[in-house]
Design an enzyme around this catalytic site. Structure first.
Site, mmCIF file in Angstrom:
data_model
loop_
_atom_site.group_PDB
_atom_site.id
_atom_site.type_symbol
_atom_site.label_atom_id
_atom_site.label_comp_id
_atom_site.label_asym_id
_atom_site.label_seq_id
_atom_site.Cartn_x
_atom_site.Cartn_y
_atom_site.Cartn_z
ATOM 1 N N LEU A 506 0.829 -1.173 -0.066
ATOM 2 C CA LEU A 506 0.138 0.100 0.099
ATOM 3 C C LEU A 506 0.792 1.455 0.156
ATOM 4 O O LEU A 506 0.295 2.288 -0.540
ATOM 5 C CB LEU A 506 -0.844 0.067 1.102
ATOM 6 C CG LEU A 506 -1.992 -1.111 1.310
ATOM 7 C CD1 LEU A 506 -2.602 -0.906 2.732
ATOM 8 C CD2 LEU A 506 -2.757 -0.849 0.142
ATOM 9 N N GLY A 507 2.076 1.168 0.579
ATOM 10 C CA GLY A 507 3.067 2.335 0.647
ATOM 11 C C GLY A 507 4.096 2.202 1.434
ATOM 12 O O GLY A 507 4.332 0.778 2.014
ATOM 13 N N GLY A 508 5.021 3.121 1.498
ATOM 14 C CA GLY A 508 6.176 2.926 2.344
ATOM 15 C C GLY A 508 6.620 4.097 2.893
ATOM 16 O O GLY A 508 5.886 5.068 2.404
ATOM 17 N N GLY A 509 7.263 4.222 3.686
ATOM 18 C CA GLY A 509 7.587 5.513 4.762
ATOM 19 C C GLY A 509 8.912 5.195 5.281
ATOM 20 O O GLY A 509 9.552 4.173 5.305
ATOM 21 N N GLY A 510 9.043 6.260 6.223
ATOM 22 C CA GLY A 510 10.575 6.159 6.895
ATOM 23 C C GLY A 510 10.407 5.065 8.055
ATOM 24 O O GLY A 510 11.702 4.650 8.266
ATOM 25 N N PHE A 511 9.491 4.285 8.275
ATOM 26 C CA PHE A 511 9.441 3.443 9.301
ATOM 27 C C PHE A 511 9.427 1.776 8.720
ATOM 28 O O PHE A 511 9.500 0.991 9.442
ATOM 29 C CB PHE A 511 8.471 3.472 10.412
ATOM 30 C CG PHE A 511 8.473 4.989 11.082
ATOM 31 C CD1 PHE A 511 9.440 5.316 11.850
ATOM 32 C CD2 PHE A 511 7.365 5.881 10.843
ATOM 33 C CE1 PHE A 511 9.622 6.485 12.583
ATOM 34 C CE2 PHE A 511 7.539 7.135 11.256
ATOM 35 C CZ PHE A 511 8.470 7.302 12.162
ATOM 36 N N SER A 513 7.459 -0.479 5.169
ATOM 37 C CA SER A 513 6.222 -0.796 4.216
ATOM 38 C C SER A 513 5.007 -1.213 4.682
ATOM 39 O O SER A 513 5.072 -1.819 5.735
ATOM 40 C CB SER A 513 6.841 -1.924 3.042
ATOM 41 O OG SER A 513 8.151 -1.319 2.694
ATOM 42 N N LYS A 528 1.944 -3.210 8.691
ATOM 43 C CA LYS A 528 3.487 -2.512 8.532
ATOM 44 C C LYS A 528 4.444 -3.356 9.025
ATOM 45 O O LYS A 528 4.506 -3.694 10.190
ATOM 46 C CB LYS A 528 3.195 -1.262 9.561
ATOM 47 C CG LYS A 528 4.312 -0.153 9.361
ATOM 48 C CD LYS A 528 3.960 1.051 9.492
ATOM 49 C CE LYS A 528 4.747 2.088 8.805
ATOM 50 N NZ LYS A 528 4.044 3.431 8.374
ATOM 51 N N ASP A 625 6.323 13.057 12.106
ATOM 52 C CA ASP A 625 6.183 12.877 10.827
ATOM 53 C C ASP A 625 4.911 13.220 10.001
ATOM 54 O O ASP A 625 4.246 12.411 9.540
ATOM 55 C CB ASP A 625 6.783 11.396 10.477
ATOM 56 C CG ASP A 625 7.120 11.440 8.868
ATOM 57 O OD1 ASP A 625 7.240 12.354 8.273
ATOM 58 O OD2 ASP A 625 7.239 10.258 8.593
#
Ligand SMILES: *[C@@H]1O[C@H](CO)[C@@H](O)[C@H](O)[C@H]1NC(C)=O
Ligand SMILES: *[C@@H]1O[C@H](CO)[C@@H](O)[C@H](O)[C@H]1NC(C)=O
Ligand SMILES: *[C@@H]1O[C@H](CO)[C@@H](O)[C@H](O)[C@H]1NC(C)=O
Ligand SMILES: *[C@@H]1O[C@H](CO)[C@@H](O)[C@H](O)[C@H]1NC(C)=O
Ligand SMILES: *[C@@H]1O[C@H](CO)[C@@H](O)[C@H](O)[C@H]1NC(C)=O
Ligand SMILES: *[C@@H]1O[C@H](CO)[C@@H](O)[C@H](O)[C@H]1NC(C)=O
Ligand SMILES: *[C@@H]1O[C@H](CO)[C@@H](O)[C@H](O)[C@H]1NC(C)=O
Ligand SMILES: *[C@@H]1O[C@H](CO)[C@@H](O)[C@H](O)[C@H]1NC(C)=O
Ligand SMILES: *[C@@H]1O[C@H](CO)[C@@H](O)[C@H](O)[C@H]1NC(C)=O
Ligand SMILES: *[C@@H]1O[C@H](CO)[C@@H](O)[C@H](O)[C@H]1NC(C)=O
Length: 834
Positions: A506-511, A513, A528, A625
């Protein structure tokens, strides 16, 4: 009179008639010439001046270079020649700064002995009498061949003292195999070499700061040629102002930098505080504005409080002495020079008469001098007690550490800063323990007993709880699910099958995927997978169970987690409408555009969610964030803040996370780069940036095709404050279909949220009240950081709308600073509505 240029010869002649004023206009001295006490060199454009000077409140004189145009009252030095060999006031009149015939620049004392020299050996006789020293307008003092000016023998830009000016080099010399150090002053009044220095490592692409030329305590990380940032300084991505470049050849490696807009006056210093700082002169305030500094916190500076000093980030000043100790020199201590540290008030009696004083929740001193084998805390204690030279011990993770020499870099955490710090047992003479020391800790013995008993009972209870919990954990292994509080502990296999082996991202971020999943009872979940978590299972579970107790309609609900081996996953409710950014910036053909009412509700809901995190939870949770990617939308477009609590999970070293963050640049509050402590107001800043995006439907900053940076809020702040034209900021796709009162309110509050000074920003609770219309909001001032960007117009191309007809390559008019200044000091955020 061998001056090469005629004007210099003239000037020199005038010395005899004490026409020093006339001479002061010159920027050059030639072979054989000298400067005496009142004579100075002034660079061609008048930016810099060189001569004898008394720094700060010092009594002594030094040959230095300082800014002539800015910082006129308190002269700011950028280079000092004889920093370790000052000239005393009574010998000033007989001292001089001279260019010798042999080509060396020297500072001569009253006996005409060189107390400082450039130390060059030049063989060529012809060159000898023809050298000259020129003070350039960039602050560089250049020693060169007067007959062939490109022949440079020596320059201050190659040998900086504590300031690295734009155009200067901070290099590693591959011929001498030595770095050229940037070394701090001892204190603001003493330019002699202090304990902190910055140097380029032999590999040539990484800087470190060392204490006393040995102990490294900060590193820039290697230079990443592709991104043009140091890997340990991810915030360099925020940089719109400086052009850093890296040069390496067989002789030297160095970095140099320039300021895009040459009228911005900026300097980089190895500060006596042990931090490196980039400062920018602001005309408005007539002061140096701290643009960036590292290490971020004062207590990270190695041995900042000296031997037996205690650093506390929450205290002011940062340093105190350990219990039973007092400053070695109260005079230095009172001048905020803590490097001398502390000494014992009462010497140890030695043997078992001494007692231990417990310091809880600390960061242990660096480098224990010995690590004896000890099977228990008691053995460790005895090992310390049995050796007269032992000053303290600690017993952590079954390891005994003993300090019998200096104790450096001990840090005391405040109660709310870190609850997991270890204990340090400090050895003190018995008399120091009994007498209530220095007014602190003077609780009577009886309360001590009561407190002791209470602590004992609590400890016992905790032990029981831990045992029960452990027992339950044991029980849980093997079964597929257990309920812990309201949270479900999933097995990794469960999540693998729910997410079809993590196939739908669905998405990815600093912490980490995020993957979509469906539970057997067909509820949707978002899973997550956390990355880069250097944390034990126990701590993870305790953090997660804290997050699990936080429930609010505007926060994404945590359903459960998984913690197996080194795998750490979090399981959330699935949000069918994805995240805010997909509706604002990545709009698909068939997507419904968010109308004004929905946008306003999203802004308000997000603010409510954040208020809950900041004010209503037991411990304030700073999100760290906030950006559209972290605002999820449920089926009814009700906003839910995601990823809260994760910054804490990742731990204190949050900057590590910044490295991996994408697209976060535009949301970071200035305090992230200036190095002060992060508070909930950092979230307020990010929220303000996001609110501008919700209003405009545009990213706040972006690189256009030609690589230039467009920065929307700069322009927006101006529109609101100076033209009061909020409508100009509205997303053109809404075609003016808006509640104008709401729009104005939202614009103003967004601008208040992005003020540099966090005390000027509203709290999230106030933001909610303003958006609800309960609080009235005044006109905001233009934020100062943005103003620095405004002043740098050459490179910041203000927001221009390239997709619609509303073409607006807006060029700002020069800022009317006096107006802005007064509004910062005189306006307040809000006034209560009747
Ligand atoms: C230098 O300046 C000081 C104060 O400005 C003045 O008292 C002194 O007479 C001057 N000395 C010379 C040699 O010009
Ligand atoms: C100059 O420095 C002194 C102390 O060092 C300080 O009190 C004063 O405010 C400064 N003046 C200006 C204009 O910055
Ligand atoms: C010049 O050499 C002397 C003696 O070797 C040394 O003390 C001094 O620091 C040197 N000066 C510079 C500027 O390197
Ligand atoms: C350079 O100066 C020295 C002494 O100051 C003098 O003896 C010599 O003749 C000069 N050389 C030239 C080429 O001017
Ligand atoms: C710095 O190191 C030198 C030896 O390298 C040592 O003599 C000196 O005491 C140290 N300074 C401090 C403040 O510890
Ligand atoms: C940055 O500096 C380098 C080296 O000084 C120079 O070649 C380059 O053109 C500069 N870039 C910009 C955008 O000014
Ligand atoms: C540094 O000098 C050595 C010889 O002393 C040479 O082998 C090496 O390649 C040089 N480094 C660079 C980066 O040129
Ligand atoms: C390195 O130093 C030598 C000797 O001074 C010089 O001839 C050469 O040009 C220098 N190389 C570079 C790249 O500056
Ligand atoms: C005490 O500690 C010092 C320093 O570690 C060590 O040199 C010495 O041998 C120890 N004395 C005893 C009696 O263990
Ligand atoms: C550079 O900054 C100054 C303010 O420091 C501003 O007045 C000037 O317009 C800017 N110049 C350019 C070319 O952006």
């Amino acid at each position: 009179m061998m001056g090469s240029a005629r004007s210099q010869t003239w000037c020199f002649l005038f010395f005899f008639f004490s026409f020093s004023y006339f001479c002061a206009a010159a920027d050059t001295i030639s072979s054989g010439q000298s400067l005496t006490q009142n004579q100075t060199l002034i660079s061609n454009g008048g930016n810099f001046e060189l001569g004898f000077i008394r720094p700060g409140n010092s009594l002594n004189y030094y040959i230095g270079i300082w800014y002539k145009k800015v910082s006129v009252q308190n002269k700011t030095l950028v280079w000092v020649a004889n920093r370790n060999s000052p000239i005393t006031p009574d010998h000033l009149s007989t001292s001089e700064f001279k260019l010798l015939d042999d080509g060396n620049l020297v500072v001569l004392n009253q006996f005409k002995i060189a107390v400082w020299s450039t130390n060059l050996t030049m063989s060529n006789n012809v060159i000898m009498n023809s050298s000259q020293a020129v003070l350039k307008d960039d602050g560089n003092l250049v020693l060169r061949n007067g007959l062939k000016e490109s022949d440079i023998y020596w320059q201050t830009f190659d040998f900086p003292s504590e300031t690295w000016l734009p155009g200067g080099k901070l290099k590693y010399d591959n011929r001498t195999k030595k770095p050229h150090l940037l070394t701090s002053w001892k204190n603001p009044n003493d330019p002699s070499e202090g304990l902190f220095s910055l140097e380029l490592l032999p590999a040539g692409n990484e800087y470190v700061i060392r204490w006393n030329l040995t102990e490294p305590y900060w590193t820039s990380g290697a230079w990443n040629t592709q991104n043009q940032i140091f890997s340990g300084v991810p915030e360099m991505r925020l940089n719109y102002i400086y052009n850093f470049s890296y040069i390496q050849n067989e002789n030297e490696s160095y970095f140099t930098y320039s300021v895009y807009n040459s009228s911005i006056t900026s300097r980089f210093v190895m500060d006596f505080s042990g931090q490196i700082k980039q400062l920018t002169w602001t005309e408005n305030t007539q002061n140096w504005f701290l643009f960036w500094s590292q290490p971020r916190t004062q207590c990270e500076v190695y041995a900042f409080c000296g031997p037996f000093g205690v650093c506390s980030q929450k205290g002011f000043p940062f340093c105190t002495c350990m219990e039973g100790f007092e400053p070695r020199s109260s005079k230095d201590w009172n001048l905020n020079d803590f490097s001398g540290g502390c000494v014992r008030r009462t010497s140890l009696e030695c043997g078992d008469k001494d007692q231990f004083y417990t310091m809880s929740n600390v960061k242990l001193p660096a480098k224990p001098q010995s690590l004896p084998a000890a099977a228990s805390a008691d053995e460790c204690r005895l090992a310390c007690l049995n050796n007269c030279s032992c000053n303290a011990y600690a017993y952590t993770s079954s390891k005994c550490s003993i300090w019998d020499g200096n104790m450096l870099s001990l840090q005391q955490f405040a109660a709310d800063e870190n609850d997991g710090g270890p204990d340090l047992y400090l050895r003190l003479a018995a008399s120091e323990i009994k007498k209530p020391p220095g007014g602190k800790n003077n609780g009577s013995n009886s309360t001590g007993i009561i407190v002791g008993a209470a602590v004992g009972i609590v400890a016992l209870l905790c032990l029981v709880l831990v045992l029960v919990w452990r027992w339950r954990m044991r029980q849980s292994i093997g079964t597929s699910k257990t309920v812990e509080g309201s949270l479900v502990a999933f097995t990794y296999r469960d999540l693998q099958s729910a997410t079809k082996n993590f196939s739908e991202k669905l998405g990815g971020g600093g912490f980490g995927s995020v993957f979509k999943g469906i539970l057997p009872d067909s509820t949707g979940i978002a899973v997550k997978k956390l990355e880069g978590l250097g944390q034990g299972e126990k701590q993870f579970r305790s953090e997660v169970s804290t997050i699990g107790t936080i429930q609010h309609v505007n926060l994404v609900r945590l359903r459960g987690f998984c913690s197996e081996g080194d795998k750490r996953l979090l399981v959330y409710d699935y949000m069918p409408n994805s995240s805010l950014d997909s509706h604002m910036f990545r709009q698909q053909e068939d997507d419904k555009m968010l109308n004004w009412k929905t946008r306003y509700q999203i802004a308000l809901g997000t603010a409510r969610g954040l208020t809950y995190l900041h004010e209503k939870c037991r411990d304030c949770i700073i999100h760290c964030d906030i950006k559209p990617e972290n605002i999820l939308l449920d089926a009814e477009f009700c906003p839910k803040v995601a990823d809260f609590g994760l910054a804490k999970l990742i731990g204190r070293d949050f900057s590590r996370v910044l490295t991996t963050m994408r697209g976060t640049r535009g949301y970071l509050a200035p305090e992230w780069i200036s190095g002060v402590a992060i508070t909930a107001k950092a979230d307020v800043y990010s929220y303000g940036m996001m609110l501008f995006e919700i209003i405009s439907g545009r990213r706040n900053s972006d690189h256009s095709e030609d690589g230039k940076i467009m920065f929307f809020p700069t322009w927006a702040a101006r529109k609101i404050t100076e033209e009061e034209d909020a409508l100009a900021l509205l997303d053109s796709r809404l075609e003016g279909d808006v509640n104008e009162e709401e729009l104005t309110r939202a614009c103003k509050v967004a601008c208040w949220c992005i003020q540099d000074d966090e005390s000027h920003r509203p709290s999230m609770g106030q933001v909610v009240q303003i958006l609800e219309g309960i609080l009235e909001v005044n006109s905001p001032p233009i934020p100062r950081t943005l103003q620095v960007l405004v002043e740098n117009e050459e490179n910041i191309h203000f927001y221009s709308d390239t997709t619609s007809n509303r073409s607006s390559q807006v060029q700002s008019t020069s800022s009317t600073s006096s107006h802005t200044k007064s509004s910062i000091s005189s306006t307040s955020l809000k006034s209560q509505k009747d």
